[in-house]
Design a protein around this motif. Structure first.
Motif, mmCIF file in Angstrom:
data_model
loop_
_atom_site.group_PDB
_atom_site.id
_atom_site.type_symbol
_atom_site.label_atom_id
_atom_site.label_comp_id
_atom_site.label_asym_id
_atom_site.label_seq_id
_atom_site.Cartn_x
_atom_site.Cartn_y
_atom_site.Cartn_z
ATOM 1 N N ARG A 64 -0.761 -10.741 11.117
ATOM 2 C CA ARG A 64 -0.856 -11.639 9.958
ATOM 3 C C ARG A 64 -1.302 -10.874 8.712
ATOM 4 N N VAL A 65 -2.279 -9.983 8.921
ATOM 5 C CA VAL A 65 -2.795 -9.202 7.795
ATOM 6 C C VAL A 65 -1.685 -8.307 7.234
ATOM 7 N N ALA A 66 -0.942 -7.673 8.169
ATOM 8 C CA ALA A 66 0.154 -6.804 7.724
ATOM 9 C C ALA A 66 1.176 -7.621 6.931
ATOM 10 N N ALA A 67 1.468 -8.838 7.409
ATOM 11 C CA ALA A 67 2.444 -9.701 6.732
ATOM 12 C C ALA A 67 1.925 -10.140 5.359
ATOM 13 N N LEU A 68 0.643 -10.456 5.282
ATOM 14 C CA LEU A 68 0.061 -10.875 4.007
ATOM 15 C C LEU A 68 0.166 -9.754 2.988
ATOM 16 N N TYR A 69 -0.059 -8.536 3.497
ATOM 17 C CA TYR A 69 0.003 -7.388 2.609
ATOM 18 C C TYR A 69 1.415 -7.224 2.070
ATOM 19 N N GLU A 70 2.386 -7.513 2.927
ATOM 20 C CA GLU A 70 3.781 -7.418 2.510
ATOM 21 C C GLU A 70 4.233 -8.673 1.761
ATOM 22 N N HIS A 71 3.313 -9.604 1.547
ATOM 23 C CA HIS A 71 3.605 -10.867 0.871
ATOM 24 C C HIS A 71 4.586 -11.763 1.590
ATOM 25 N N GLU A 72 4.642 -11.619 2.901
ATOM 26 C CA GLU A 72 5.391 -12.583 3.684
ATOM 27 C C GLU A 72 4.423 -13.708 3.970
ATOM 28 N N LEU A 114 -4.610 -2.790 13.957
ATOM 29 C CA LEU A 114 -4.345 -2.581 12.530
ATOM 30 C C LEU A 114 -3.818 -1.172 12.305
ATOM 31 N N SER A 115 -4.453 -0.226 12.991
ATOM 32 C CA SER A 115 -4.075 1.169 12.832
ATOM 33 C C SER A 115 -2.617 1.383 13.242
ATOM 34 N N SER A 116 -2.190 0.694 14.321
ATOM 35 C CA SER A 116 -0.797 0.859 14.763
ATOM 36 C C SER A 116 0.180 0.251 13.753
ATOM 37 N N ARG A 117 -0.349 -0.535 12.800
ATOM 38 C CA ARG A 117 0.508 -1.090 11.739
ATOM 39 C C ARG A 117 0.260 -0.361 10.412
ATOM 40 N N GLY A 118 -0.371 0.796 10.546
ATOM 41 C CA GLY A 118 -0.581 1.622 9.367
ATOM 42 C C GLY A 118 -1.745 1.196 8.487
ATOM 43 N N ILE A 119 -2.622 0.346 9.001
ATOM 44 C CA ILE A 119 -3.783 -0.076 8.204
ATOM 45 C C ILE A 119 -5.031 0.553 8.825
ATOM 46 N N GLU A 120 -5.633 1.476 8.085
ATOM 47 C CA GLU A 120 -6.789 2.180 8.638
ATOM 48 C C GLU A 120 -8.079 1.582 8.105
ATOM 49 N N LEU A 121 -8.945 1.126 9.002
ATOM 50 C CA LEU A 121 -10.223 0.531 8.610
ATOM 51 C C LEU A 121 -11.354 1.267 9.285
ATOM 52 N N ASP A 122 -12.516 1.156 8.691
ATOM 53 C CA ASP A 122 -13.722 1.710 9.272
ATOM 54 C C ASP A 122 -14.287 0.656 10.236
ATOM 55 N N PRO A 123 -14.638 1.050 11.482
ATOM 56 C CA PRO A 123 -15.109 0.039 12.430
ATOM 57 C C PRO A 123 -16.325 -0.748 11.929
ATOM 58 N N GLY A 124 -17.137 -0.104 11.069
ATOM 59 C CA GLY A 124 -18.259 -0.810 10.460
ATOM 60 C C GLY A 124 -19.290 -1.272 11.478
#
Lengths: 299, 279
Positions: free
Chosen positions: A277-285, B252-262
């Motif tokens: 969902r987050v990935a989609a939101l980022y892509e504005h879907e 998230l990482s597998s979708r190219g979104i890198e976050l800090d575990p925090g």
């Protein structure tokens, strides 16, 4: 209705130290073939509620209807058939096993209800397999098994009775996380493919979110919430009110929903669904995903 | 030899309940005093058996176990046993007294402590575990979490240097589980205890210093908790599942979104909102 409680109250002896966990004016319905989660803290009445399903406890006021049986205050009625059709798994597996081999323990129920020995043995082997244990366990002494294995045998011993309703009290407490996920997947399969009604008392809400179609939240012997998972997420205050910790996935989704204006969407609760969902939101879907997409995330 | 103080040293330890069924096979381990070690593994991997050996409740069939430098055997067990406290899964099986106070005092009575000291210790440890107001209660009047606090208070009142938690949190609800974890954190930070815990709870494992993975009666890995949760193969071999936060970061990482575990889920949520609005 598979299960219908009409203004059911149950009081343990007032002078008893075990008096808490009683029920106060409980009305609820459970649809046949559904998967229901019952959440609540210790002493909220969830185990007492479960024990009304096959007449171990009988209401002190009101009526309990289970399948085609009705149990009211003081009823003595024939409970044998009810007990075959409603399988109950208690909280402590070691208290439910008593034979000297796993096979005898698994056959005890079916034999007791007149199933021929050969078929009983067949069912024993099949039930064990469903729980991921092979036939080498059959001749073993159940009391020499590990805690988790004992629990699996106790659950298998209920499956051999082939009940219509399977009710489990904290079935996953002593299992390792993957066995927990596998057990929930098995219960979900029994519900979807064989039409069983599955009722699970739990305090691990997160792990059951992908499977349960409806939730009951108990507090002080009364249901303070009955509804769908999406309603439970939107009305998370009921969980806090019941003294339960909010699962991280619900906390995260609700924070995102408020900040990003997603309140009207079906909540995404699995790690996979949220990431998607987050990935989609980022892509504005902006198309919201369909509910239930998270069921594959248990592993 | 004495550079680091060892709480435990195990040399080629093996154990079987029945000759044909080896539960633990040739275990070698060193556990530093003051550390917090988690034993993880699938159901039936030998975790509880190892805990019982460490606690002196079972004797090894082969090999040697040293506790704080002394070999555990028939002669030494009487003075080693008081050094080790154990908290089990089901608090009901551990409750002996008719009231909370009697339960905490039970072990101390067995040790013939003077009455004044006994009273003082019961009060001190009950206060420490925040159960001072429950001293006159019967076990049936307590919640699962409260009972487990009593079990911990009774154990700590004996002032052991080593405390073994055998799935002590598995019967507790999430809230009580979090509270027990906090107690363990405080114990660990005080530096006064070596903690050995058996658990499947991801957060509890994450809080410890070291994870020892048991598989088929042997040590399959000896790693930091974070390493364990990042190693998918190891995780499935001990049938564990990473905590939600770690899984989310991976998804998230597998979708190219890198976050800090925090530190917690709130931090993750902040980062996610910032990420989305950064577009």
């Amino acid at each position: 209705m598979s299960v219908h409680f009409e203004q059911v109250s149950f009081a343990y002896d007032d002078r008893s130290l075990w008096r808490h966990g009683a029920l106060a004016d409980v009305s609820l319905s459970i649809t046949p073939g559904s998967f229901v989660g019952i959440a609540g803290i210790t002493g909220s009445g969830k185990s007492t509620l479960l024990q009304h399903l096959n007449g171990i406890l009988k209401p002190t006021a009101g009526r309990v209807k289970v399948l085609d049986f009705t149990i009211g205050a003081g009823d003595k009625g024939p409970l044998r058939e009810l007990r075959r059709r409603v399988g109950l798994v208690f909280q402590f597996p070691e208290q439910q096993l008593f034979e000297d081999t796993v096979e005898k323990d698994l056959c005890f129920g079916p034999l007791n209800f007149g199933v021929p020995l050969e078929e009983a043995k067949d069912r024993a082997s099949r039930a064990l397999e469903m729980l991921g244990l092979d036939d080498s366990f059959l001749p073993r002494n159940p009391f020499h098994l590990s805690g988790g294995q004992m629990r699996k045998v106790a659950i298998a011993s209920i499956l051999t009775m082939e009940p219509d309703i399977i009710a489990l009290d904290e079935p996953t407490a002593t299992l390792d996380p993957q066995s927990r996920a596998e057990l929930l997947q098995l219960l979900s399969r029994l519900q979807r493919e064989e039409g069983k009604t599955v009722i699970v008392v739990t305090h691990r809400i997160e792990e059951m979110l992908p499977y349960a179609e409806s939730w009951i939240v108990m507090k002080d012997g009364t249901p303070i919430f009955q509804g769908t998972p999406a309603e439970l997420v939107r009305e998370e205050r009921h969980l806090s009110e019941a003294g339960l910790a909010l699962p991280e996935c619900i906390r995260l989704w609700n924070q995102l929903a408020i900040k990003l204006g997603l309140e009207q969407e079906e909540p995404c609760l699995s790690a996979e669904a949220i990431a998607e969902r987050v990935a989609a939101l980022y892509e504005h879907e902006v198309h919201p995903p369909t509910w239930g997409g998270g069921a594959g995330d248990a592993g | 030899m004495k550079d680091t103080v060892l709480a435990y040293e195990l040399q080629q330890v093996s154990f079987a309940y029945h000759p044909q069924q080896q539960i633990l096979d040739n275990i070698n381990l060193r556990i530093t005093a003051g550390s917090w070690v988690t034993l993880v593994g699938a159901n039936g991997s030998g975790k509880s058996t190892l805990a019982k050996l460490l606690g002196g409740l079972l004797a090894a069939n082969a090999g040697k176990i040293y506790v704080e430098g002394t070999e555990m055997n028939q002669e030494s067990i009487t003075h080693l046993r008081p050094r080790i406290g154990m908290v089990f899964q089901n608090p009901d099986n551990q409750f002996i007294g008719a009231t909370v106070e009697e339960d905490i005092a039970f072990g101390l009575e067995g040790r013939c402590l003077p009455r004044d000291e006994m009273v003082e210790r019961v009060k001190r440890y009950a206060d420490k575990l925040e159960i001072g107001h429950l001293l006159s209660k019967h076990p049936a009047e307590l919640s699962g979490g409260q009972k487990q606090r009593v079990a911990v208070a009774a154990t700590l009142a004996m002032e052991p240097g080593i405390v073994i938690f055998d799935e002590a949190s598995s019967m507790l609800d999430e809230k009580a589980r979090g509270e027990l974890q906090l107690i363990m954190r405080e114990m660990s930070e005080s530096g006064g205890y070596t903690i050995i815990s058996i658990t499947h709870d991801a957060e509890e494992i994450l809080a410890s210093d070291r994870a020892i993975v048991l598989k088929d009666g042997g040590v399959a890995a000896d790693v930091s908790p974070l390493e364990l949760f990042r190693n998918q193969e190891l995780l499935s071999s001990c049938r564990l599942i990473a905590p939600f936060r770690v899984r989310l970061i991976q998804e998230l990482s597998s979708r190219g979104i890198e976050l800090d575990p925090g530190q917690d889920i709130e931090e993750v949520s902040e980062q996610l909102c910032r990420y989305i609005s950064s577009k």
